[in-house]
Design a protein around this motif. Sequence first.
Motif, PDB file in Angstrom:
ATOM      1  N   ARG A 159      -2.922  -0.010  -9.227  1.00 10.75           N
ATOM      2  CA  ARG A 159      -2.024   1.110  -8.919  1.00 10.75           C
ATOM      3  C   ARG A 159      -0.739   0.556  -8.322  1.00 10.75           C
ATOM      4  O   ARG A 159      -0.448   0.725  -7.130  1.00 10.75           O
ATOM      5  CB  ARG A 159      -2.724   2.047  -7.935  1.00 10.75           C
ATOM      6  CG  ARG A 159      -2.237   3.482  -8.037  1.00 10.75           C
ATOM      7  CD  ARG A 159      -2.891   4.386  -7.018  1.00 10.75           C
ATOM      8  NE  ARG A 159      -1.928   5.361  -6.520  1.00 10.75           N
ATOM      9  CZ  ARG A 159      -1.591   6.467  -7.177  1.00 10.75           C
ATOM     10  NH1 ARG A 159      -2.150   6.746  -8.336  1.00 10.75           N
ATOM     11  NH2 ARG A 159      -0.691   7.302  -6.675  1.00 10.75           N
ATOM     12  N   GLY A 205       1.654   1.812  -5.608  1.00 15.41           N
ATOM     13  CA  GLY A 205       1.199   2.010  -4.235  1.00 15.41           C
ATOM     14  C   GLY A 205       0.362   3.259  -4.139  1.00 15.41           C
ATOM     15  O   GLY A 205       0.299   4.077  -5.063  1.00 15.41           O
ATOM     16  N   LEU A 206      -0.311   3.424  -3.016  1.00 18.39           N
ATOM     17  CA  LEU A 206      -1.188   4.583  -2.874  1.00 18.39           C
ATOM     18  C   LEU A 206      -0.371   5.856  -2.696  1.00 18.39           C
ATOM     19  O   LEU A 206      -0.822   6.939  -3.025  1.00 18.39           O
ATOM     20  CB  LEU A 206      -2.119   4.397  -1.671  1.00 18.39           C
ATOM     21  CG  LEU A 206      -3.197   3.325  -1.838  1.00 18.39           C
ATOM     22  CD1 LEU A 206      -4.103   3.308  -0.637  1.00 18.39           C
ATOM     23  CD2 LEU A 206      -4.006   3.568  -3.106  1.00 18.39           C
ATOM     24  N   ALA A 209      -7.798  -5.207  -0.640  1.00 23.03           N
ATOM     25  CA  ALA A 209      -7.323  -3.880  -1.020  1.00 23.03           C
ATOM     26  C   ALA A 209      -5.907  -3.960  -1.566  1.00 23.03           C
ATOM     27  O   ALA A 209      -5.588  -3.339  -2.581  1.00 23.03           O
ATOM     28  CB  ALA A 209      -7.380  -2.938   0.181  1.00 23.03           C
ATOM     29  N   VAL A 210      -5.076  -4.755  -0.915  1.00 20.53           N
ATOM     30  CA  VAL A 210      -3.703  -4.899  -1.388  1.00 20.53           C
ATOM     31  C   VAL A 210      -3.661  -5.475  -2.790  1.00 20.53           C
ATOM     32  O   VAL A 210      -2.960  -4.971  -3.679  1.00 20.53           O
ATOM     33  CB  VAL A 210      -2.914  -5.826  -0.435  1.00 20.53           C
ATOM     34  CG1 VAL A 210      -1.606  -6.224  -1.071  1.00 20.53           C
ATOM     35  CG2 VAL A 210      -2.667  -5.106   0.857  1.00 20.53           C
ATOM     36  N   VAL A 260      -4.751  -2.805  -5.163  1.00 20.14           N
ATOM     37  CA  VAL A 260      -3.730  -1.767  -5.325  1.00 20.14           C
ATOM     38  C   VAL A 260      -2.657  -2.260  -6.300  1.00 20.14           C
ATOM     39  O   VAL A 260      -2.259  -1.555  -7.225  1.00 20.14           O
ATOM     40  CB  VAL A 260      -3.099  -1.402  -3.971  1.00 20.14           C
ATOM     41  CG1 VAL A 260      -1.805  -0.631  -4.169  1.00 20.14           C
ATOM     42  CG2 VAL A 260      -4.074  -0.578  -3.150  1.00 20.14           C
ATOM     43  N   ILE A 278       0.846  -1.199   0.000  1.00 17.78           N
ATOM     44  CA  ILE A 278       0.000   0.000   0.000  1.00 17.78           C
ATOM     45  C   ILE A 278       0.878   1.244   0.000  1.00 17.78           C
ATOM     46  O   ILE A 278       0.582   2.241  -0.649  1.00 17.78           O
ATOM     47  CB  ILE A 278      -0.935  -0.009   1.229  1.00 17.78           C
ATOM     48  CG1 ILE A 278      -1.826  -1.242   1.150  1.00 17.78           C
ATOM     49  CG2 ILE A 278      -1.722   1.292   1.328  1.00 17.78           C
ATOM     50  CD1 ILE A 278      -3.276  -1.037   1.218  1.00 17.78           C
TER      51      ILE A 278
END
Lengths: 313, 302, 439
Positions: free
Chosen positions: B292, B295-296, B284-285, B288, B245
């Motif tokens: 993305r 990472g966030l 969520a990981v 991501v 993340i």
Amino acid sequence: MKPDRALLLHLAVIAALFAMQYVLPAYHQGNLARILVLATFATGYNILFGYTGLLSLGHALFFAAGMYGAGMTMRFLDWPALAAFPAGIVAATLLAGMIGALALRTTGVAFMIVTLMFAQAGYLTILYFNEFTRGDEGFVIVQATRNILGFDLSNDDVRFVAAWLIFSVGLLVALAVVRSRMGRVLVAIRENEERTRMLGFDPFPYKLSAVALSGAYAGAAGAAYALLFGSVGASFASIQYSIEPLLFVLLGGTGVVLGPLVGAIVIFYLIEYAREVTTAYLIVVGVALVLLILFARKGVLGSLRRRTDGWLP
Amino acid sequence: MDFGPQLFLASLDGMVTAAVLALTALGLSLVFGVMRVVNVAHGEFFMLGAVIAWFVASNIGGHAAIGFIAALIIAPLVVGAIAAAADWIVLKRLDYEPEATIVATIGLLYILQQGALVTFGPVAQAVEPPFNKRIEIPWFEGANVGWGLFTTSYKLFVIGATIAILIGVWLLLSRTKIGLVMRATQLDRETAQAFGIPVEKVYALTFGFGAALAALAAVLIVPIQQADYLMGGDPLLLSFIVVIIGGLGSLRGTLVAALIIGMSDGIISVFFTPTLAKIIATLAVAMVLVFRPQGLFGAKAQ
Amino acid sequence: MTEATTPDSAEKPANESRRALLKGAAAIGAVAAGTQMLPGMVPYIQAQTSEPIKIGFQVHKTGIGAAYGRWYDRTTTAAAQLINDEGGINGRPVEIIAEDDGTDPKRGAEVIEKFATQHNADIAFGTLFSHVVIGSAPRAGELKLPYFVVSEGHHVASGMLNRYTLQPGITDVRSQVQSMAPWVADNLGKKVTMIYPDFAFGHDHRDYFSAAMEAQGGEVVAKIAIPPTEKSFTKYFTQIPRDTEVLYHVMVGPAVLTFVKELGEFFGGRGPEVFGFIDSLEAVDMASPGLEFLDGTYFWEGNPRYAGDWSSDHDAFYRKAVGVDANGASVTDPKDISTYAHMFGCWETLHIVKAAMETSDYSGPEGRAGLIEAVENMAVFPHSRAHPQGDKLFNGRTHQAFGHQFISQVKDEKLVPVHRTSIFDSYYPDEVDYTKQSF
């Protein structure tokens, strides 16, 4: 016409395995039934890892999907085993297709972690819905319902033949796949994805098929495990069951159709003997992984193939 | 309990989780950043830290603080040395090829875990905290102060010590020659080598240092929790979540993510069951990484 | 200690099955007790064979059940030793074949298979964690291997398993929690918050205790489930409602000590009455730092850990044989605390196996069905060396034993029994009749 050496070899292995039930004492016959189910799991994994070059750390999820797909339909919908078994395969294949579609947007290390995370989420989901899945504790599939066309799957001999049958079908399908056009594209993707793309193949549908196919194998193995051995539980979705097929394939030979069988047999009995010596028998898994990756990346059959002009598929 | 104090307590506990997680994940992130190695055995280095802390504390008599301080020094050193040796013996020979190193560290995971089973045994053991005073929080609920509004001096110490260690690590990386060499190697391995940096030694050092951070985190938490040979799984998973993340290899992102994940672990469980919270976090990981991958909080694409 | 009732003096049978059980107890118990004493058949059997009777012992040597496994192992070894010293079973020595199940259901099933087909064990015996039992029992049933579990799970009596799986040596969760409810309601309070592990074992606590509490006019005001892998607990405690009169806790797994310590810090000397299941502190020293707050609180114990004037001679004999001191610790290492509340089940089960094998003239695997029938026909286990925890009734239809439960108070870092329940406090109607299943 030259005889199809590879096909003959695989048929001979299948025949030899069948004959084992007349030779082996009961205990080892039972072990071999288990090994064949796990080897089926790893044979599918090999198509993905060995032939396509995609290393998943999440195949326990598909094994569990097969197991629960079969187990839950029998438990809650009273489906007969004959219907529950394909239900497990379908559940695992669909799940693998969906997760594959997402995970294949990544490559390499990210692919490994994404599959690991999905599998972990799946494991936790089984725990979360423990009202239905009975979580870690799992549930029992009633012995009386575990029969197909009048064959009692809990009978030792029937169980062995069933496990043998599933493995044999899996092995021959894998052989056909890797020798087909699709199999050659998969290997091309493994060797160089960019070049494959430039040759006019879109790698994505091939990779997705490989994920789904390996998912189907995992599902078949999971469903077979539930039907043959009668218990379903969350621990079969844990990371350990994602590592096992990887280990079998690595040891037996990545990208060799017979590799997973060899790997499963060797690891099973290595652990079996380590247990006699120490409670820390899982150290065998660790040592085997490290030594293999250091010194024998191609595994047992992989090294053998080099010496046989590479006709071994 | 009223909502306000409940949230406050959860946040306070979340801070402790976040602190330990920050240290552990920082180790993982550093190793990935500098060496591009995903260390699946990282959780086992954490476990080793706790187990060694128990060995040290139970063999040194006297006040609990003496054993604890000794463990704070000995455990990271021993674990760091083990890790550096593993790097030298195994990872170096694999030429740090990403997939091979993952398989090797999975093997390492089993070896360390089962080794602990043989030497330490299968039963969880407690380490006494050097001090542990219960501190009331003056929060009035209705007319009377009720039970449950508290923290302990040791928990506050863990948070403080972590901040101090993090500052130390930051100084090490930004102000010392070792830090400079590490960062140079991270940026460009070949160039660093060309400039005479002994990359192999830097790698061994980095791998050892990352493991030592995990061990340090474990020594800090073991008086609150317990040492147990199977304890490596959770820190590994949570560190993975944090590092991803936060953006692979981004130290600042790692810290921010550790704070968020650690705090939310406490706070989410006020609203949801923790299992659901973990499901959400792992999904969520995965998302991501899929959508993305930087990472966030990472800026540049990989 | 409050007055306890024995089976014979039990008052007010409330339902048919209890009455049936009592009748069975009177009739069959006498026969069973009688045949146990008949040494006449022993020489005859002895003449047949002196091959050992092989008992496959499925034990948690590793995994989350290891603390229990270690003591189950010691208890079993001691019981086998005693049986052998007294001439074995039917004149044949007992051989214990221990195999680690890793506290893992898949391995558990493999171990059962190994007992049946590799070791040619006569029976399988031993394990505790319910997921291992549930994973193993189907294989035992298929292999027609009698499987004696010491698990305290409700899965045997619930009808989930099969005719080959029996639990005669330890009571189950349902009967334990049900017999606790009246005492808790009468002595501690009627508004209860429950904290329990979030898996089937904890759910049995939740469901059966809630029901029993409601029957007492009480109420469970909050149910807090904690995953068994959790390491920090304060965030869950904040969900305990302020109007809670009694906190009911039960935890398992490696983090139990942390759990209880954090509970103490949370309340800081105030808070509701605390009632726990000793599972939360099994194998843990009551004198551990951080547990001081437990003084004056109550625990369920399956068998009192500390020896005292409440201990019988039978308990003293058993304690000595296993190597446990008066504080429930190993005689060789006072820091090594036993799982005293559970492990007696291994001792008692092996003695039941001996009695049943002698009743049924067991001489080899073909006698397995007869062995199970012999156990099913048992009804009363009198308080004795073989049953040091106390007398028990056995329900042959559900394959489950019923016995006394203890409530102990913590005083000066020791557990002191203050109440012993009647066997009938823990009785409930049958959920299954295994004797109707074929072999």
